[in-house]
Motif scaffolding. Structure first.
Motif, mmCIF file in Angstrom:
data_model
loop_
_atom_site.group_PDB
_atom_site.id
_atom_site.type_symbol
_atom_site.label_atom_id
_atom_site.label_comp_id
_atom_site.label_asym_id
_atom_site.label_seq_id
_atom_site.Cartn_x
_atom_site.Cartn_y
_atom_site.Cartn_z
ATOM 1 N N GLY B 214 0.772 -1.235 -0.088
ATOM 2 C CA GLY B 214 -0.187 0.016 0.107
ATOM 3 C C GLY B 214 0.803 1.212 -0.054
ATOM 4 O O GLY B 214 0.309 2.269 -0.415
ATOM 5 N N ARG B 215 2.104 0.915 0.253
ATOM 6 C CA ARG B 215 2.872 2.272 0.576
ATOM 7 C C ARG B 215 4.314 1.621 -0.059
ATOM 8 O O ARG B 215 4.775 0.641 0.304
ATOM 9 C CB ARG B 215 3.065 2.666 1.949
ATOM 10 C CG ARG B 215 3.138 4.263 2.184
ATOM 11 C CD ARG B 215 3.172 4.461 3.667
ATOM 12 N NE ARG B 215 4.567 4.551 4.110
ATOM 13 C CZ ARG B 215 4.728 4.185 5.259
ATOM 14 N NH1 ARG B 215 3.811 3.872 6.119
ATOM 15 N NH2 ARG B 215 6.098 4.364 5.919
ATOM 16 N N ASP B 231 -1.614 4.537 -4.336
ATOM 17 C CA ASP B 231 -2.570 4.968 -5.197
ATOM 18 C C ASP B 231 -2.397 6.379 -5.874
ATOM 19 O O ASP B 231 -2.795 6.667 -6.825
ATOM 20 C CB ASP B 231 -3.841 5.081 -4.147
ATOM 21 C CG ASP B 231 -4.233 3.869 -3.517
ATOM 22 O OD1 ASP B 231 -3.895 3.040 -3.932
ATOM 23 O OD2 ASP B 231 -4.750 3.982 -2.276
ATOM 24 N N GLU B 232 -1.322 7.062 -5.299
ATOM 25 C CA GLU B 232 -0.802 8.298 -5.831
ATOM 26 C C GLU B 232 0.284 8.325 -6.560
ATOM 27 O O GLU B 232 0.884 9.448 -7.063
ATOM 28 C CB GLU B 232 -0.721 9.395 -4.607
ATOM 29 C CG GLU B 232 -2.313 9.300 -3.844
ATOM 30 C CD GLU B 232 -1.677 9.935 -2.479
ATOM 31 O OE1 GLU B 232 -0.597 10.377 -1.951
ATOM 32 O OE2 GLU B 232 -2.722 10.305 -1.586
#
Lengths: 323, 246
Positions: B214-215, B231-232
């Motif tokens: 996720g990171r 996500d970014e």
């Protein structure tokens, strides 16, 4: 039967070699006046185990260090040092009889601990440290004894080498007792598991939180202690603290461990296998003696067996990895 | 509360400074990818977490406690597990013994005799663990050296998960694996996440990192130079950070 061998980590091949050797020696040995082969007499059987007892106990120490990917070349010399140390305390200094036990076992364990300390703290290869100790211990034994045997041990000590309770020589009981304890520790305790894992993959052992340094330290001390016990038994059997005791015995001990199935590069080892290895060496020596083969040739035979055993193991491992 | 919190961690080997004051936090149940070029300090950073290396400066907080001075064994007991790329297993020991290596359950006869390893329990629990993870091996009694690379990797993961860890660090767990085996490792990571275990995944395979994490944290020359939400960001941005184009 095979299952039992597998559970105790004894190789069927070593047992087969032992049996084959017994048959060969029985056939080749001379016949006594009463018509049986000398090799097969009860007396000779005890001779074999008696002779095997000293280097059999050494081989237990060898099994421990080798299965942890180490080596102890000082075993034979430390045996001699232990023999002299025990005898000097009770004969020369006239201390009570049990100081022969304390002295022999203490000298052995101390020499082993020094090995372990230099190997783990000084990062000197075990091969070099124990090779150095081979010289140091032998020299020390000769200095303490002035180069002469120290005769005349008390009866309590002689009991450990010469008595025959229930008709069986005491060293046989000692060998079996030490072997059972050593087998239990190596095969069934966390200490034993860690020893094999350490020999198998030191980084892995360290990563799982095993204290590798302490483990090594203890292993070399055990090895020295075994040399001490063997020295005590030797002293008791010949009634002498002998500075030349155990000369070249490291060859016998390491060979017994290797033909018993201990992996020279660590990770695998079994005390029961080593005991079979020691018996193989004992039968070999005894048979050659009975056939009146000169001791010089025996040395060669033992050396050849060691090389052959490692060679065969290499062929086997290579065969397995190709599968 | 963060499960692991590094602040200002520095480490040198002789004259070479490998870590220049690294800050990093990971939350429980979070999967963080740690990427960077060879020599960026990824492995050194992870070994500072497990305690294999002692840090020269800085602090390592785990589960609210300062563990900076603790030994690897003590940290492992608290719940930090590391799965190494290649040096994880003892090849001649069997599967079950490998899973329990260093933490063998023991029994005492009559409470007196020296403790002996409870082998039936080891076998039983090892089999249970493998079944639960859906890992298939021919037998738990064969030496792990005889298994395939992927099987060995799943054994290593099973070992890490046996004692309910709070943080699992994986060093290139998929590097040597076939495609199908990679899938099963990524599945295991997803399963760990849902169990609330924090994971730090070191990998060169950005596909795997994007699939699992996720990171994504990028390390370059011993500094954290980017801390990105999956996500970014995208692969191009991560690569540019790794090679230093940013």
């Amino acid at each position: 039967m095979l299952k039992l061998l597998e559970r105790t980590h004894v190789r069927p091949e070593s047992l087969a070699v032992l049996l084959a050797l017994v048959v060969v020696m029985a056939i080749l040995s001379p016949v006594t006046s009463s018509g049986i082969r000398v090799f097969l007499t009860a007396n000779n059987f005890f001779n074999i185990i008696l002779a095997s007892a000293t280097f059999g106990i050494l081989a237990i120490g060898a099994t421990y260090v080798i299965s942890a990917a180490g080596i102890d070349l000082s075993l034979g010399s430390v045996l001699g040092l232990a023999s002299v140390a025990g005898a000097a305390l009770v004969v020369t200094l006239e201390w009570p009889w049990y100081f022969a036990i304390i002295g022999a076992l203490g000298a052995g364990a101390a020499a082993g601990a020094v090995n372990g300390l230099i190997i783990t703290r000084g990062h000197v290869p075990a091969f070099i440290v124990t090779l150095g100790m081979l010289g140091i211990a032998r020299g020390l034994a000769l200095i303490i004894s002035n180069g002469r045997g120290i005769y005349g041990l008390p009866d309590e000590i002689l009991f450990l080498g010469q008595a025959r309770p229930w008709g069986v020589p005491t060293p046989v009981f000692i060998l079996i007792g030490v072997a059972l304890v050593a087998h239990y520790i190596l095969a069934h305790t966390p200490f034993g598991h860690h020893t094999l894992a350490l020999g198998d993959n030191e980084n892995s052992a360290r990563a799982t939180g095993i204290n590798v340094r302490r483990q090594r330290m203890v292993l070399y001390t055990i090895s020295g202690l075994m040399a001490g016990i063997a020295g005590l038994v030797f002293t008791a059997r010949v009634n002498t603290g002998d500075p030349t005791a155990g000369l070249n015995y490291e060859l016998l001990a390491i060979t017994a461990a290797i033909i018993g199935g201990t992996n020279l590069f660590g990770g695998r080892g079994s005390i029961l296998g080593t005991m079979i290895g020691a018996l193989i060496m004992g039968v070999l020596q005894n048979g050659l003696n009975l056939m009146a083969v000169q001791a010089y040739y025996q040395q060669m035979a033992i050396g050849a067996v060691l090389i052959a055993a490692v060679w065969l193991d290499q062929i086997r491992t290579r065969g397995r990895s190709l599968q | 509360m963060s499960i692991i919190e590094l602040s200002g961690v520095e480490k040198s080997f002789g004259a070479v400074q490998v870590l220049h004051g690294v800050d990093l936090t990971v939350e429980a149940g979070e999967v963080v990818g740690l990427v960077g070029d060879n020599g960026a300090g990824k492995s050194t950073l992870m070994k500072s977490i497990t305690g294999v290396y002692t840090t020269d400066k800085g602090r390592v907080m785990f589960d609210g406690q300062d563990v900076t001075q603790l030994e690897p064994g003590a940290r492992r007991k608290m719940g930090i597990e590391m799965i190494y790329q290649d040096l994880a297993l003892a090849p001649q020991q069997d599967v079950a013994n490998n899973i329990f290596l260093g933490r063998e359950p023991v029994k005492r006869l009559f409470g007196l005799l020296p403790a002996f390893v409870d082998k039936p329990r080891i076998d039983d629990q090892a089999q249970g663990m493998l079944d639960r993870l859906g890992v298939h091996v021919p037998s738990i009694h064969i030496p792990v050296g005889m298994l395939s690379g992927g099987q060995q990797q799943t054994i290593a993961i099973a070992r890490a998960l046996t004692f309910q860890p709070k943080l699992v660090i994986m060093d290139e767990p998929t590097a040597a694996l076939a495609v199908r085996e990679v899938e099963s490792v990524l599945q295991l990571i997803a399963q760990m996440k849902s169990d609330g275990i924090a994971t730090i995944l070191i990998s060169h395979r950005l596909n795997d990192v994007f699939a699992a994490c996720g990171r994504i944290v990028v390390l370059r020359r011993g500094n954290v130079i980017a801390d990105l939400r999956r996500d970014e960001t995208d692969m191009a941005e991560v690569v540019s950070y790794i090679v230093g184009a940013h």
